[in-house]
Write a protein that holds these residues in place. Structure first.
Motif, PDB file in Angstrom:
ATOM      1  N   GLY A  44      -3.745  10.111   1.564  1.00  0.00           N
ATOM      2  CA  GLY A  44      -3.360  10.056   0.160  1.00  0.00           C
ATOM      3  C   GLY A  44      -2.753   8.730  -0.233  1.00  0.00           C
ATOM      4  N   SER A  45      -2.041   8.770  -1.330  1.00  0.00           N
ATOM      5  CA  SER A  45      -1.469   7.580  -1.953  1.00  0.00           C
ATOM      6  C   SER A  45      -0.072   7.293  -1.436  1.00  0.00           C
ATOM      7  CB  SER A  45      -1.403   7.798  -3.469  1.00  0.00           C
ATOM      8  OG  SER A  45      -0.554   8.921  -3.734  1.00  0.00           O
ATOM      9  N   ALA A  46       0.500   6.183  -1.931  1.00  0.00           N
ATOM     10  CA  ALA A  46       1.886   5.868  -1.598  1.00  0.00           C
ATOM     11  C   ALA A  46       2.822   6.965  -2.094  1.00  0.00           C
ATOM     12  CB  ALA A  46       2.263   4.522  -2.214  1.00  0.00           C
ATOM     13  N   GLY A  47       2.536   7.491  -3.277  1.00  0.00           N
ATOM     14  CA  GLY A  47       3.338   8.584  -3.819  1.00  0.00           C
ATOM     15  C   GLY A  47       3.240   9.843  -2.976  1.00  0.00           C
ATOM     16  N   THR A  48       2.046  10.089  -2.440  1.00  0.00           N
ATOM     17  CA  THR A  48       1.854  11.238  -1.558  1.00  0.00           C
ATOM     18  C   THR A  48       2.713  11.108  -0.309  1.00  0.00           C
ATOM     19  OG1 THR A  48      -0.448  11.405  -2.317  1.00  0.00           O
ATOM     20  CG2 THR A  48       0.132  12.605  -0.312  1.00  0.00           C
ATOM     21  N   LEU A  49       2.693   9.921   0.280  1.00  0.00           N
ATOM     22  CA  LEU A  49       3.488   9.664   1.488  1.00  0.00           C
ATOM     23  C   LEU A  49       4.971   9.859   1.212  1.00  0.00           C
ATOM     24  CD1 LEU A  49       3.835   8.654   4.397  1.00  0.00           C
ATOM     25  CD2 LEU A  49       3.709   6.311   3.516  1.00  0.00           C
ATOM     26  N   ASN A  50       5.467   9.247   0.150  1.00  0.00           N
ATOM     27  CA  ASN A  50       6.892   9.355  -0.172  1.00  0.00           C
ATOM     28  C   ASN A  50       7.308  10.791  -0.467  1.00  0.00           C
ATOM     29  OD1 ASN A  50       8.588   7.038  -0.005  1.00  0.00           O
ATOM     30  ND2 ASN A  50       7.384   6.064  -1.619  1.00  0.00           N
ATOM     31  N   SER A  51       6.444  11.537  -1.149  1.00  0.00           N
ATOM     32  CA  SER A  51       6.769  12.925  -1.496  1.00  0.00           C
ATOM     33  C   SER A  51       6.816  13.828  -0.273  1.00  0.00           C
ATOM     34  CB  SER A  51       5.738  13.478  -2.481  1.00  0.00           C
ATOM     35  OG  SER A  51       5.791  12.789  -3.701  1.00  0.00           O
ATOM     36  N   VAL A  71      -9.604   4.510  -3.941  1.00  0.00           N
ATOM     37  CA  VAL A  71     -10.468   5.688  -4.023  1.00  0.00           C
ATOM     38  C   VAL A  71     -10.862   6.084  -2.606  1.00  0.00           C
ATOM     39  CG1 VAL A  71     -12.742   6.527  -4.767  1.00  0.00           C
ATOM     40  CG2 VAL A  71     -11.356   5.119  -6.309  1.00  0.00           C
ATOM     41  N   TRP A  72     -10.954   7.395  -2.367  1.00  0.00           N
ATOM     42  CA  TRP A  72     -11.364   7.922  -1.066  1.00  0.00           C
ATOM     43  C   TRP A  72     -12.752   8.528  -1.157  1.00  0.00           C
ATOM     44  CZ3 TRP A  72      -8.011   8.474   3.334  1.00  0.00           C
ATOM     45  CH2 TRP A  72      -6.719   7.962   3.117  1.00  0.00           C
ATOM     46  N   SER A  73     -13.620   8.178  -0.223  1.00  0.00           N
ATOM     47  CA  SER A  73     -14.931   8.827  -0.178  1.00  0.00           C
ATOM     48  C   SER A  73     -14.792  10.220   0.427  1.00  0.00           C
ATOM     49  CB  SER A  73     -15.917   7.994   0.656  1.00  0.00           C
ATOM     50  OG  SER A  73     -15.637   8.143   2.042  1.00  0.00           O
ATOM     51  N   GLY A  74     -15.728  11.090   0.095  1.00  0.00           N
ATOM     52  CA  GLY A  74     -15.701  12.441   0.644  1.00  0.00           C
ATOM     53  C   GLY A  74     -15.814  12.438   2.159  1.00  0.00           C
ATOM     54  N   ASP A  75     -16.634  11.535   2.711  1.00  0.00           N
ATOM     55  CA  ASP A  75     -16.794  11.454   4.161  1.00  0.00           C
ATOM     56  C   ASP A  75     -15.488  11.051   4.837  1.00  0.00           C
ATOM     57  OD1 ASP A  75     -19.426  12.224   4.082  1.00  0.00           O
ATOM     58  OD2 ASP A  75     -20.232  10.188   4.153  1.00  0.00           O
ATOM     59  N   ALA A  76     -14.731  10.159   4.213  1.00  0.00           N
ATOM     60  CA  ALA A  76     -13.441   9.750   4.768  1.00  0.00           C
ATOM     61  C   ALA A  76     -12.464  10.924   4.779  1.00  0.00           C
ATOM     62  CB  ALA A  76     -12.862   8.580   3.967  1.00  0.00           C
ATOM     63  N   ILE A  77     -12.458  11.692   3.691  1.00  0.00           N
ATOM     64  CA  ILE A  77     -11.572  12.866   3.605  1.00  0.00           C
ATOM     65  C   ILE A  77     -11.928  13.868   4.690  1.00  0.00           C
ATOM     66  CG2 ILE A  77     -10.903  14.832   2.166  1.00  0.00           C
ATOM     67  CD1 ILE A  77     -11.403  12.977  -0.286  1.00  0.00           C
ATOM     68  N   ARG A  78     -13.220  14.116   4.858  1.00  0.00           N
ATOM     69  CA  ARG A  78     -13.646  15.068   5.888  1.00  0.00           C
ATOM     70  C   ARG A  78     -13.273  14.572   7.287  1.00  0.00           C
ATOM     71  NH1 ARG A  78     -17.378  16.029   1.859  1.00  0.00           N
ATOM     72  NH2 ARG A  78     -18.674  14.225   2.346  1.00  0.00           N
ATOM     73  N   LEU A  80      -2.836   8.476   6.836  1.00  0.00           N
ATOM     74  CA  LEU A  80      -3.522   7.274   6.363  1.00  0.00           C
ATOM     75  C   LEU A  80      -3.263   7.134   4.876  1.00  0.00           C
ATOM     76  CD1 LEU A  80      -5.372   4.848   6.663  1.00  0.00           C
ATOM     77  CD2 LEU A  80      -7.346   6.409   6.637  1.00  0.00           C
ATOM     78  N   CYS A  81      -2.647   6.028   4.495  1.00  0.00           N
ATOM     79  CA  CYS A  81      -2.217   5.812   3.114  1.00  0.00           C
ATOM     80  C   CYS A  81      -3.050   4.718   2.457  1.00  0.00           C
ATOM     81  CB  CYS A  81      -0.733   5.420   3.102  1.00  0.00           C
ATOM     82  SG  CYS A  81      -0.087   5.009   1.458  1.00  0.00           S
ATOM     83  N   GLY A  82      -3.715   5.055   1.357  1.00  0.00           N
ATOM     84  CA  GLY A  82      -4.349   4.052   0.511  1.00  0.00           C
ATOM     85  C   GLY A  82      -3.296   3.554  -0.472  1.00  0.00           C
ATOM     86  N   TYR A  83      -2.711   2.392  -0.185  1.00  0.00           N
ATOM     87  CA  TYR A  83      -1.490   2.002  -0.883  1.00  0.00           C
ATOM     88  C   TYR A  83      -1.725   1.537  -2.318  1.00  0.00           C
ATOM     89  CZ  TYR A  83       3.429   0.838  -1.082  1.00  0.00           C
ATOM     90  OH  TYR A  83       4.761   0.836  -1.409  1.00  0.00           O
ATOM     91  N   ILE A 137     -11.161   0.986  -1.425  1.00  0.00           N
ATOM     92  CA  ILE A 137     -11.845   2.252  -1.157  1.00  0.00           C
ATOM     93  C   ILE A 137     -11.709   2.564   0.323  1.00  0.00           C
ATOM     94  CG2 ILE A 137     -14.094   1.085  -0.936  1.00  0.00           C
ATOM     95  CD1 ILE A 137     -15.338   3.782  -1.982  1.00  0.00           C
ATOM     96  N   ILE A 138     -11.348   3.813   0.626  1.00  0.00           N
ATOM     97  CA  ILE A 138     -11.264   4.269   2.005  1.00  0.00           C
ATOM     98  C   ILE A 138     -12.562   4.996   2.326  1.00  0.00           C
ATOM     99  CG2 ILE A 138     -10.008   5.632   3.710  1.00  0.00           C
ATOM    100  CD1 ILE A 138      -8.267   3.433   2.621  1.00  0.00           C
ATOM    101  N   THR A 139     -13.359   4.404   3.192  1.00  0.00           N
ATOM    102  CA  THR A 139     -14.616   5.006   3.625  1.00  0.00           C
ATOM    103  C   THR A 139     -14.410   5.681   4.976  1.00  0.00           C
ATOM    104  OG1 THR A 139     -15.283   2.993   4.790  1.00  0.00           O
ATOM    105  CG2 THR A 139     -15.924   3.189   2.459  1.00  0.00           C
TER     106      THR A 139
END
Length: 210
Positions: free
Chosen positions: A92-99, A75-82, A67-70, A48-50
């Protein structure tokens, strides 16, 4: 070198042969494409990414662009996203990074599994406010005053177990939104949602409710 750094570098080199990718230090890698400045991605193995974790990475790597949560389960918390979005850091994810590599700025990239669905919701004029609690959970308050806690379900054809597992992990929701455009929830999933007290909907039904 940690396992996730090793896998990330190999994956990027496989899908982007023109990219030069190397380990900087800790959980940071550098990615350079021809005629482009290097970018720095942090490859985290956290489940979890806090906000606290995102802040710690940012303090250690002030130059980070993404920042990649591999882990697939991350899971990402809302506070981390903000936190990351307010500082122009992609996430995002590894797929997000590669894309995103070579196609767009990593600094403006967000989790590809939920990006389009959340953008649809943000564009609805019938919604007065949105609170993102996790990468896949948000609370929307309509102009009418009604509020709904919504979970975005990625499965192709969500089963009853998928709905119950989501509920157990993220807490009660009013709407289980099946955001995968290529499938539909099973009848058992709809029944499981009904038993829990939530509606299992596709976009057209959710739009009608809004």
């Amino acid at each position: 070198m940690s396992w996730q750094i090793n896998y990330a570098i190999k994956s990027i080199q496989h899908y982007h042969r023109e990219a030069s990718t190397h380990h900087l230090r800790g959980e940071a890698i550098s990615i350079t494409l021809p005629q482009q400045a290097p970018v720095v991605a942090i490859i985290s193995a956290a489940y979890i990414i806090t906000a606290e974790l995102a802040m710690a990475y940012h303090e250690e790597f002030p130059e980070m662009d993404f920042l990649c949560g591999y882990r697939k389960e991350c899971v990402w918390s809302g506070d981390a996203i903000r936190y990351v979005e307010s500082r122009s850091i992609g996430w995002g994810s590894a797929g997000t990074l590669n894309s995103a590599i070579g196609k767009q700025s990593l600094k403006t990239t967000s989790h590809k599994d939920y990006f389009f669905s959340y953008r649809l919701i943000r564009q609805m004029t019938s919604i007065n406010s949105l609170e993102r609690q996790f990468d896949r959970v948000f609370v929307m308050t309509l102009v009418s005053g009604k509020s709904y806690r919504v979970g975005m379900i990625m499965e192709y054809e969500p089963t009853a177990d998928a709905i119950r597992t989501f509920w157990d992990r993220f807490g009660p929701i009013d709407i289980a939104w099946n955001i995968n455009p290529n499938g539909n929830p099973t009848l058992n999933a709809i029944e499981a949602g009904r038993n829990l007290g939530c509606k299992v909907l596709k976009w057209e039904d959710l739009k009608s409710l809004l």
